[in-house]
Design a protein around this motif. Structure first.
Motif, PDB file in Angstrom:
ATOM      1  N   THR A 118      15.198  62.239 167.372  1.00 22.72           N
ATOM      2  CA  THR A 118      16.179  62.956 166.566  1.00 22.72           C
ATOM      3  C   THR A 118      17.182  61.991 165.964  1.00 22.72           C
ATOM      4  OG1 THR A 118      17.622  63.319 168.468  1.00 22.72           O
ATOM      5  CG2 THR A 118      16.015  65.041 167.969  1.00 22.72           C
ATOM      6  N   GLY A 119      17.850  62.429 164.912  1.00 20.91           N
ATOM      7  CA  GLY A 119      18.881  61.622 164.270  1.00 20.91           C
ATOM      8  C   GLY A 119      19.549  62.409 163.163  1.00 20.91           C
ATOM      9  N   GLU A 120      20.557  61.786 162.562  1.00 21.74           N
ATOM     10  CA  GLU A 120      21.316  62.425 161.491  1.00 21.74           C
ATOM     11  C   GLU A 120      20.801  61.958 160.135  1.00 21.74           C
ATOM     12  OE1 GLU A 120      25.870  62.537 159.808  1.00 21.74           O
ATOM     13  OE2 GLU A 120      25.534  62.052 161.914  1.00 21.74           O
ATOM     14  N   VAL A 121      20.711  62.876 159.193  1.00 18.85           N
ATOM     15  CA  VAL A 121      20.238  62.556 157.846  1.00 18.85           C
ATOM     16  C   VAL A 121      21.326  61.784 157.110  1.00 18.85           C
ATOM     17  CG1 VAL A 121      19.504  63.500 155.627  1.00 18.85           C
ATOM     18  CG2 VAL A 121      18.733  64.563 157.737  1.00 18.85           C
ATOM     19  N   ILE A 122      20.979  60.570 156.654  1.00 20.46           N
ATOM     20  CA  ILE A 122      21.906  59.733 155.893  1.00 20.46           C
ATOM     21  C   ILE A 122      21.809  60.058 154.403  1.00 20.46           C
ATOM     22  CG2 ILE A 122      22.456  57.376 155.219  1.00 20.46           C
ATOM     23  CD1 ILE A 122      21.241  56.449 157.841  1.00 20.46           C
ATOM     24  N   GLU A 123      20.569  60.262 153.941  1.00 20.12           N
ATOM     25  CA  GLU A 123      20.346  60.434 152.507  1.00 20.12           C
ATOM     26  C   GLU A 123      19.135  61.332 152.272  1.00 20.12           C
ATOM     27  OE1 GLU A 123      19.415  57.563 148.645  1.00 20.12           O
ATOM     28  OE2 GLU A 123      19.320  56.732 150.659  1.00 20.12           O
ATOM     29  N   VAL A 124      19.212  62.162 151.256  1.00 20.03           N
ATOM     30  CA  VAL A 124      18.081  62.972 150.806  1.00 20.03           C
ATOM     31  C   VAL A 124      17.666  62.433 149.444  1.00 20.03           C
ATOM     32  CG1 VAL A 124      17.282  65.262 150.177  1.00 20.03           C
ATOM     33  CG2 VAL A 124      18.905  64.996 152.043  1.00 20.03           C
ATOM     34  N   ILE A 125      16.414  61.987 149.328  1.00 24.30           N
ATOM     35  CA  ILE A 125      15.910  61.399 148.086  1.00 24.30           C
ATOM     36  C   ILE A 125      15.063  62.448 147.383  1.00 24.30           C
ATOM     37  CG2 ILE A 125      14.542  59.538 147.093  1.00 24.30           C
ATOM     38  CD1 ILE A 125      15.112  58.016 149.778  1.00 24.30           C
ATOM     39  N   LYS A 126      15.541  62.879 146.217  1.00 29.01           N
ATOM     40  CA  LYS A 126      14.882  63.942 145.461  1.00 29.01           C
ATOM     41  C   LYS A 126      14.712  63.444 144.027  1.00 29.01           C
ATOM     42  CE  LYS A 126      15.920  68.669 144.184  1.00 29.01           C
ATOM     43  NZ  LYS A 126      16.841  69.769 144.366  1.00 29.01           N
ATOM     44  N   LYS A 127      13.508  62.959 143.688  1.00 27.40           N
ATOM     45  CA  LYS A 127      13.243  62.440 142.352  1.00 27.40           C
ATOM     46  C   LYS A 127      12.234  63.324 141.646  1.00 27.40           C
ATOM     47  CE  LYS A 127      14.131  57.601 143.384  1.00 27.40           C
ATOM     48  NZ  LYS A 127      13.567  56.274 143.474  1.00 27.40           N
ATOM     49  N   GLU A 128      12.352  63.402 140.336  1.00 32.70           N
ATOM     50  CA  GLU A 128      11.440  64.209 139.518  1.00 32.70           C
ATOM     51  C   GLU A 128      10.035  63.627 139.592  1.00 32.70           C
ATOM     52  OE1 GLU A 128      10.629  67.471 137.499  1.00 32.70           O
ATOM     53  OE2 GLU A 128      12.705  66.932 137.965  1.00 32.70           O
ATOM     54  N   GLY A 129       9.050  64.469 139.872  1.00 30.18           N
ATOM     55  CA  GLY A 129       7.666  64.037 139.918  1.00 30.18           C
ATOM     56  C   GLY A 129       7.249  63.376 141.219  1.00 30.18           C
ATOM     57  N   ARG A 130       8.137  63.311 142.208  1.00 35.28           N
ATOM     58  CA  ARG A 130       7.812  62.704 143.495  1.00 35.28           C
ATOM     59  C   ARG A 130       8.172  63.676 144.608  1.00 35.28           C
ATOM     60  NH1 ARG A 130       9.159  56.700 144.443  1.00 35.28           N
ATOM     61  NH2 ARG A 130       7.602  57.167 145.984  1.00 35.28           N
ATOM     62  N   ASP A 131       7.540  63.518 145.752  1.00 36.12           N
ATOM     63  CA  ASP A 131       7.839  64.369 146.895  1.00 36.12           C
ATOM     64  C   ASP A 131       9.201  64.011 147.473  1.00 36.12           C
ATOM     65  OD1 ASP A 131       5.436  65.654 146.666  1.00 36.12           O
ATOM     66  OD2 ASP A 131       4.408  64.398 148.127  1.00 36.12           O
ATOM     67  N   PRO A 132       9.967  64.999 147.939  1.00 38.75           N
ATOM     68  CA  PRO A 132      11.282  64.710 148.519  1.00 38.75           C
ATOM     69  C   PRO A 132      11.152  64.010 149.866  1.00 38.75           C
ATOM     70  CG  PRO A 132      10.788  67.050 148.652  1.00 38.75           C
ATOM     71  CD  PRO A 132       9.680  66.419 147.877  1.00 38.75           C
ATOM     72  N   ARG A 133      12.080  63.099 150.129  1.00 41.01           N
ATOM     73  CA  ARG A 133      12.087  62.310 151.358  1.00 41.01           C
ATOM     74  C   ARG A 133      13.504  62.269 151.919  1.00 41.01           C
ATOM     75  NH1 ARG A 133       7.234  59.677 151.609  1.00 41.01           N
ATOM     76  NH2 ARG A 133       7.897  58.133 153.113  1.00 41.01           N
ATOM     77  N   VAL A 134      13.616  61.949 153.212  1.00 39.19           N
ATOM     78  CA  VAL A 134      14.928  61.823 153.850  1.00 39.19           C
ATOM     79  C   VAL A 134      14.996  60.495 154.595  1.00 39.19           C
ATOM     80  CG1 VAL A 134      15.406  64.279 154.115  1.00 39.19           C
ATOM     81  CG2 VAL A 134      14.153  63.111 155.885  1.00 39.19           C
ATOM     82  N   VAL A 135      16.211  59.947 154.678  1.00 40.53           N
ATOM     83  CA  VAL A 135      16.463  58.750 155.468  1.00 40.53           C
ATOM     84  C   VAL A 135      17.279  59.193 156.669  1.00 40.53           C
ATOM     85  CG1 VAL A 135      17.520  56.474 155.498  1.00 40.53           C
ATOM     86  CG2 VAL A 135      16.442  57.296 153.412  1.00 40.53           C
ATOM     87  N   VAL A 136      16.761  58.927 157.881  1.00 42.78           N
ATOM     88  CA  VAL A 136      17.394  59.365 159.116  1.00 42.78           C
ATOM     89  C   VAL A 136      17.942  58.141 159.838  1.00 42.78           C
ATOM     90  CG1 VAL A 136      17.066  60.624 161.273  1.00 42.78           C
ATOM     91  CG2 VAL A 136      15.755  61.267 159.259  1.00 42.78           C
ATOM     92  N   ALA A 137      19.183  58.248 160.315  1.00 47.61           N
ATOM     93  CA  ALA A 137      19.862  57.127 160.972  1.00 47.61           C
ATOM     94  C   ALA A 137      19.118  56.711 162.242  1.00 47.61           C
ATOM     95  CB  ALA A 137      21.295  57.517 161.320  1.00 47.61           C
ATOM     96  N   GLY A 138      18.797  55.433 162.328  1.00 49.85           N
ATOM     97  CA  GLY A 138      18.187  54.863 163.523  1.00 49.85           C
ATOM     98  C   GLY A 138      16.697  55.107 163.674  1.00 49.85           C
ATOM     99  N   LEU A 139      16.066  55.758 162.720  1.00 49.77           N
ATOM    100  CA  LEU A 139      14.633  56.046 162.817  1.00 49.77           C
ATOM    101  C   LEU A 139      13.870  55.369 161.694  1.00 49.77           C
ATOM    102  CD1 LEU A 139      14.608  59.845 163.644  1.00 49.77           C
ATOM    103  CD2 LEU A 139      14.599  57.939 165.208  1.00 49.77           C
TER     104      LEU A 139
END
Length: 108
Positions: A25-46
């Motif tokens: 588990t961890g906290e979400v640092i950033e949500v990456i949402k770009k046109e034409g690409r699948d959404p991704r998340v950056v999780v602290a420490g993972l």
């Protein structure tokens, strides 16, 4: 592009993926949402990777830097108070739309 249910600052658990990553588990640092690409998340420490960095004005030494890599948003789920993954729904309270835990009905 659809609306994402996971936001920056949420605590999430990794449901699928690498052997050492799954279940952490961890906290979400950033949500990456770009046109034409699948959404991704950056999780602290993972999902730590080593990145080779060229020398620059801000980093004159350069070298190898460890940082968090992104994880596909479908591989993470929000964590409830009991530490297990929960599903998210929406409810309108007054004139505001709020996120709720689908099983218990409490607001997040």
């Amino acid at each position: 592009m659809s609306k994402l249910k996971i936001k920056r600052g949420d605590n999430v658990i990794v449901t699928t993926g690498k052997k050492g990553l799954k279940g952490s588990t961890g906290e979400v640092i950033e949500v990456i949402k770009k046109e034409g690409r699948d959404p991704r998340v950056v999780v602290a420490g993972l999902n730590i990777i080593k990145k080779h960095v060229k020398p620059s004005a801000s980093n004159p030494q350069g070298g190898i830097v460890e940082r968090e890599a992104s994880i596909h948003i479908s591989n993470v789920a929000l964590v409830g108070k009991d530490g297990k993954a929960i599903k998210i729904g929406y409810k309108i309270e007054g004139d505001k739309k709020v996120r709720i835990n689908k099983k218990t009905g409490e607001t997040l």
